[in-house]
Scaffold this active site. Structure first.
Site, mmCIF file in Angstrom:
data_model
loop_
_atom_site.group_PDB
_atom_site.id
_atom_site.type_symbol
_atom_site.label_atom_id
_atom_site.label_comp_id
_atom_site.label_asym_id
_atom_site.label_seq_id
_atom_site.Cartn_x
_atom_site.Cartn_y
_atom_site.Cartn_z
ATOM 1 N N SER A 169 17.141 62.917 10.106
ATOM 2 C CA SER A 169 18.406 62.257 9.809
ATOM 3 C C SER A 169 18.382 60.885 10.454
ATOM 4 C CB SER A 169 19.569 63.082 10.344
ATOM 5 O OG SER A 169 19.583 62.966 11.751
ATOM 6 N N LYS A 170 19.472 60.167 10.298
ATOM 7 C CA LYS A 170 19.524 58.791 10.815
ATOM 8 C C LYS A 170 19.243 58.720 12.313
ATOM 9 C CE LYS A 170 22.449 56.902 7.279
ATOM 10 N NZ LYS A 170 23.816 56.824 6.815
ATOM 11 N N ARG A 171 19.520 59.823 13.004
ATOM 12 C CA ARG A 171 19.269 59.837 14.447
ATOM 13 C C ARG A 171 17.790 59.607 14.763
ATOM 14 N NH1 ARG A 171 19.409 64.513 16.764
ATOM 15 N NH2 ARG A 171 19.502 65.627 14.796
ATOM 16 N N HIS A 172 16.922 59.980 13.839
ATOM 17 C CA HIS A 172 15.477 59.909 14.097
ATOM 18 C C HIS A 172 14.850 58.582 13.702
ATOM 19 C CE1 HIS A 172 16.288 64.294 13.496
ATOM 20 N NE2 HIS A 172 15.675 64.309 14.654
#
Ligand code: GLU
Length: 468
Positions: free
Chosen positions: A240-243
């Site tokens: 996800s965007k966190r990565h």
């Protein structure tokens, strides 16, 4: 033999997710390898999200990746009449029925099921009912899922998956506002577009048994299904965007080469021995569903960076020059009055991870430093350093040959003349030219920046040092 036909059916969401890009790539490779056809279909039935811009992003992403499709783009919103036709056909053949349950009734149904520790699902209330329908309710249309037996997905990646029909309820195929739902549209499209292989993310594996039942109700041959393992971030959770960036065009923006991104994507869930670097031609020749792994694949940005570096290092002079020019232009930097971009790119190719990196490092070749790095000033600039730089200036000014060899000889002579170590000259010189102490080999840097610009920057640095 039937022609292999694969499809890529993204839903426009505003960006093309890296996981979707992997799906597109696998479908593209599979089609190409079998001399088949690759179809692009835009699943734009969610009209709020499916703006023109969101559709354009899909097109741009496909174009940037170079994944050429043979047919399409088809748009589901342009096929509503066809879906209605098929729904009528299902009603007529007894494979579908109108359901007049109100939202309150459906909620009550779910609550009862949960109270009985059963799955919250539709209980088939209107399935075989012949009562007069209630007034004033726009019905939904549900598919009559078989009550008994099992559905077997002969998954080309995961192997056979068996699901009992008792687990599946009668899914809505047309909403009360007359719009068809995803599972119906997909099956109709896959039949009409003669898709032979459905290769998609395993987030869709729960839909597949339902879709298989619809294929059967329509007497259509089943395509081969292949569900790809999920893409994970480095912590093992769903990417996800966190990565890191999840949008394909963000990688383009960030200066990655399409070849590197495709190479990284092909390795997400597919392997061929322990080979890591694949050209597009190799991918097309070697890709097979047999090589797709069952378990999740980790999107490792460091590996992508490594691959990108490999591609930059081995890129042709032309590719390098055009990649760097494009990136510099994006940064608003003109290369017209500076050195040949191909020469600069060649000088920087061993250090740059991305075009962006390379463009950052190329800046000093096209413009004088806007400011000097504070740490570098502290360490390398002083009144004495200014005096040394003045000598460097005068010696370089006297050169008629400004080649790296000639510059090198001149700098060695200057060091001898000043009776100092090379660093006492080289480091302040780097700061004077680039604002910092990191740059490629000094003789080449000086030579490529060119005599006029080098002398101007030395004058500025000498003046700066006099103020210290
Ligand atoms: N439109 C779906 C998605 O973007 C894909 C459906 C499919 O592959 O069947 O997830």
């Amino acid at each position: 033999m039937t022609t292999v036909r694969t499809r890529f059916p993204p839903s426009p969401t505003g960006y093309l997710h890296i996981g979707s890009a992997r799906t597109a790539l696998f479908n593209y490779l599979f089609a190409r390898q079998h001399g088949g056809e690759f179809v692009l279909r835009v699943e734009d039935t969610d009209r709020e999200r499916s703006t023109d811009e969101a559709v354009q992003v899909i097109m741009d992403s496909m174009e940037w990746m170079g994944l050429e499709y043979d047919e399409g783009p088809f748009f589901q919103t342009q096929r509503f009449d066809r879906y209605r036709e098929v729904i009528d056909q299902l009603l007529e053949s007894g494979h579908a029925y109108r359901c007049y349950c109100t939202p309150e009734e459906l909620t009550a149904m779910r609550e009862t099921a949960m109270a009985n520790k059963e799955k919250p699902r539709y209980n088939g209330y209107w399935r075989d009912r012949t009562d007069t329908p209630p007034e004033g309710i726009d019905p939904v249309i549900r598919f009559k899922n078989p009550l008994d037996g099992v559905v077997v997905i002969e998954d080309a990646v995961k192997g056979p998956i068996t699901v009992a029909n008792a687990e599946l309820d009668d899914l809505v195929i047309m909403r009360s506002d007359g719009t068809p739902t995803y599972n119906l549209c997909v099956v109709v499209d896959d039949i009409d577009m003669a898709i032979t292989h459905v290769i998609r993310g395993d987030d869709h594996v729960n839909n597949t048994p339902r879709q298989i039942n619809i294929f059967k109700a329509l007497n259509a041959p089943l395509p081969v299904f292949a569900h790809l393992p999920m893409i994970l971030g480095e912590d093992g959770k769903r990417m996800s965007k966190r990565h890191g960036a999840v949008s394909v065009m963000q990688y383009a923006e960030d200066g990655y080469l399409r070849e590197a991104l495709l190479n990284h994507l092909v390795r997400l869930g597919w392997s061929h021995g322990d080979q890591e670097v694949f050209s597009l031609e190799e991918m097309k020749a070697l890709f097979s569903l047999d090589g797709v792994n069952k378990s999740g694949a980790v999107f490792d940005v460091k590996k992508l960076d490594w691959l990108n570096q490999q591609y930059i290092q081995s890129a042709s002079a032309e590719t390098l020059a055009s990649g760097l020019t494009e990136q510099l232009e994006k940064m608003g930097l003109s290369t017209a009055s500076g050195p040949d971009v191909a020469v600069v790119a060649d000088l920087l190719r061993d250090r740059a991870k991305t075009w962006l990196d390379m463009a950052e490092a190329a800046k000093p070749f096209y413009q004088a430093p806007a400011e000097y790095d504070a740490k570098a000033v502290k360490k390398q600039f002083s009144a004495e350093a200014g005096e040394r730089l003045q000598v460097v200036h005068d010696n370089l000014a006297a050169l008629s040959d400004f080649s790296p060899a000639s510059v090198d000889a001149c700098l060695q002579d200057t060091v001898a003349q000043l009776e100092v170590g090379f660093g006492k000259v080289g480091l302040p010189l780097r700061v004077a030219l680039t604002g910092n102490t990191a740059s490629p080999a000094l003789d080449q840097t000086v030579s490529v920046i060119g005599k006029e610009a080098v002398l101007q920057r030395l004058v500025a640095a000498v003046q700066y040092c006099q103020t210290l």
